[in-house]
Design a protein around this motif. Structure first.
Motif, mmCIF file in Angstrom:
data_model
loop_
_atom_site.group_PDB
_atom_site.id
_atom_site.type_symbol
_atom_site.label_atom_id
_atom_site.label_comp_id
_atom_site.label_asym_id
_atom_site.label_seq_id
_atom_site.Cartn_x
_atom_site.Cartn_y
_atom_site.Cartn_z
ATOM 1 N N LEU A 182 0.844 -1.195 0.000
ATOM 2 C CA LEU A 182 0.000 0.000 0.000
ATOM 3 C C LEU A 182 0.878 1.243 0.000
ATOM 4 N N ASN A 183 0.594 2.167 -0.935
ATOM 5 C CA ASN A 183 1.429 3.344 -1.078
ATOM 6 C C ASN A 183 0.565 4.504 -1.567
ATOM 7 N N ILE A 184 1.152 5.698 -1.616
ATOM 8 C CA ILE A 184 0.427 6.886 -2.070
ATOM 9 C C ILE A 184 0.441 7.017 -3.581
ATOM 10 N N GLY A 185 1.117 6.111 -4.255
ATOM 11 C CA GLY A 185 1.172 6.098 -5.712
ATOM 12 C C GLY A 185 1.783 4.787 -6.173
ATOM 13 N N THR A 186 1.664 4.502 -7.457
ATOM 14 C CA THR A 186 2.186 3.236 -7.973
ATOM 15 C C THR A 186 3.584 3.363 -8.562
ATOM 16 N N GLU A 187 4.081 4.578 -8.720
ATOM 17 C CA GLU A 187 5.416 4.774 -9.279
ATOM 18 C C GLU A 187 6.488 4.297 -8.295
ATOM 19 N N GLN A 188 7.599 3.800 -8.833
ATOM 20 C CA GLN A 188 8.657 3.244 -7.998
ATOM 21 C C GLN A 188 9.291 4.277 -7.081
ATOM 22 N N ILE A 189 9.237 5.551 -7.464
ATOM 23 C CA ILE A 189 9.887 6.586 -6.659
ATOM 24 C C ILE A 189 9.004 7.049 -5.505
ATOM 25 N N LYS A 190 7.739 6.616 -5.465
ATOM 26 C CA LYS A 190 6.804 7.078 -4.431
ATOM 27 C C LYS A 190 7.034 6.331 -3.118
ATOM 28 N N GLY A 191 6.629 6.981 -2.014
ATOM 29 C CA GLY A 191 6.617 6.319 -0.714
ATOM 30 C C GLY A 191 7.872 6.512 0.100
ATOM 31 N N THR A 192 7.862 5.907 1.270
ATOM 32 C CA THR A 192 8.981 6.018 2.205
ATOM 33 C C THR A 192 10.133 5.105 1.805
ATOM 34 N N ASP A 193 11.274 5.294 2.453
ATOM 35 C CA ASP A 193 12.411 4.411 2.215
ATOM 36 C C ASP A 193 12.052 2.966 2.550
ATOM 37 N N ALA A 194 11.284 2.786 3.624
ATOM 38 C CA ALA A 194 10.904 1.429 4.028
ATOM 39 C C ALA A 194 10.103 0.738 2.933
ATOM 40 N N LEU A 195 9.175 1.455 2.328
ATOM 41 C CA LEU A 195 8.364 0.873 1.257
ATOM 42 C C LEU A 195 9.210 0.535 0.035
ATOM 43 N N ARG A 196 10.076 1.442 -0.352
ATOM 44 C CA ARG A 196 10.899 1.197 -1.540
ATOM 45 C C ARG A 196 11.889 0.060 -1.306
#
Length: 365
Positions: A182-196
């Motif tokens: 779950l993220n605020i967008g589907t692009e790879q650059i989106k979200g926190t470091d933990a998510l990426r």
């Protein structure tokens, strides 16, 4: 189906003994192999069993009249784990007197007692609360964490993904469930470091030609796509997951209440309701939380299932059926095997992600 007996906290939930016993009886009518350890006030349980004669021979009663209140703080409730119906229900799993536990009581207290008694599985840092949610497709979506940990680092999220996929394979029958974060967008650059970081770990682990995880990692998903049915497992931290769950449940209630208002606003609307009743009944059934009842604490050395406090007997029966399915399909063994496939090296996040998960026990009711 011959299974280990299921310990039921008969005192938990809004309606207590009557609904819990009736729900267990309904589940047993569908599956005669179910056996129960009913924990609670013996006189009240025996009285409830009089309406379900087939249950008596399949049940043993463990007397206890001390109950955890719905608003009791987990830190206080856990001190009474040895004297309350909830604590004794979980302890029955620890002692081997039951194969799994079901309770409709205080969620935070149940989480705290379960973790203290059963401990987390080797390779799991924090347990997570997972539940099934309806989608537009024939299958439900598994979502976790829904409130057990307010924060989660990349390592925790990968572990949640492994546990959620194992759960999805059991309840939905997918050999390789599709998993998204779950993220605020589907692009790879989106979200926190933990998510990426978690996305990179899952991508590497699920794309191995040999020895890879039994899941298909498909990147990120936004909250408005959770119920579309395109994803089998949605992974997030407990803070975001709890908010998303309550927003979805609130939206479902809003739609049903709005339709009720619209259909009763005039004579013409009432006639329209009669014409469209089959469709509205289908909608009501699909959105009824009793048909998706039974949240699971994943990552423990034992199976513990949380029923909605307001669940009907049908909802309790569904929670019991989920519990039995997890026992039959050996959930904990599946998770352990998947963790072994993943390997400790794949869980290294190089210290770049969020702090270790913070337990909250502020799980959804």
């Amino acid at each position: 189906m011959d299974l280990p007996r299921i310990a039921v906290d008969a005192m938990g939930g809004d309606d207590g003994v009557r609904v819990m016993v009736e729900g267990a009886a309904l589940a047993r009518r569908r599956h005669e192999g179910f056996k129960f350890l009913l924990v609670g006030d013996q006189k009240r349980i025996e009285s409830a069993l009089e309406s379900h004669p087939g249950m008596r021979e399949a049940s043993e009663i463990l007397h206890c009249d001390d109950v955890i209140a719905g608003d009791e703080q987990p830190s206080k409730a856990i001190r009474r784990a040895k004297t309350t119906s909830m604590g004794l229900t979980v302890n029955a799993v620890k002692e081997g007197a039951a194969g799994a536990a079901v309770s409709a009581g205080n969620t935070g207290a149940l989480m705290a007692m379960s973790k203290l008694a059963l401990r987390t599985m080797p390779g799991i840092d924090r347990p997570a609360l997972a539940a099934l949610m309806p989608t537009l497709e024939p299958h439900d979506v598994v979502m976790l964490d829904l409130g057990a940990n307010t924060e989660a680092n990349a390592r925790n999220l990968v572990q949640f993904a492994v546990m959620g996929a194992a759960y999805s394979r059991i309840v939905n029958g997918f050999e390789r469930p599709t998993v998204r974060l779950l993220n605020i967008g589907t692009e790879q650059i989106k979200g926190t470091d933990a998510l990426r970081d978690a996305a990179a770990m899952l991508q590497a682990a699920s794309s191995k030609e040999e020895g890879g995880l039994a899941l298909d990692f498909a990147g990120f998903v936004e909250s408005d796509k959770i119920n579309r049915g395109e994803t089998h497992v949605v992974v997030t931290d407990g803070f975001s997951g709890n908010i998303a769950l309550k927003a979805i449940e609130g939206s479902a209630r809003f739609v049903t209440d709005l339709l009720k208002q619209a259909f009763t606003s005039s004579i013409r609307s009432k006639i329209g309701f009669l014409v469209s009743r089959p469709a509205t009944e289908l909608l009501r059934h699909h959105l009824d939380p009793n048909n998706h009842n039974g949240a699971v604490f994943l990552g423990l050395n034992g199976v513990v299932v949380k029923s909605h406090g307001s669940a009907t007997a049908a909802g309790v029966a569904n929670a019991v059926a989920v519990t039995a399915s997890l026992l039959k399909n050996k959930l904990t063994e599946r998770i352990a095997n998947d963790l072994a496939e993943l390997g400790e090296g794949a869980l290294r996040d190089n210290g770049k992600s969020a702090p270790a998960a913070t337990p909250s026990c502020e799980a959804a009711e």
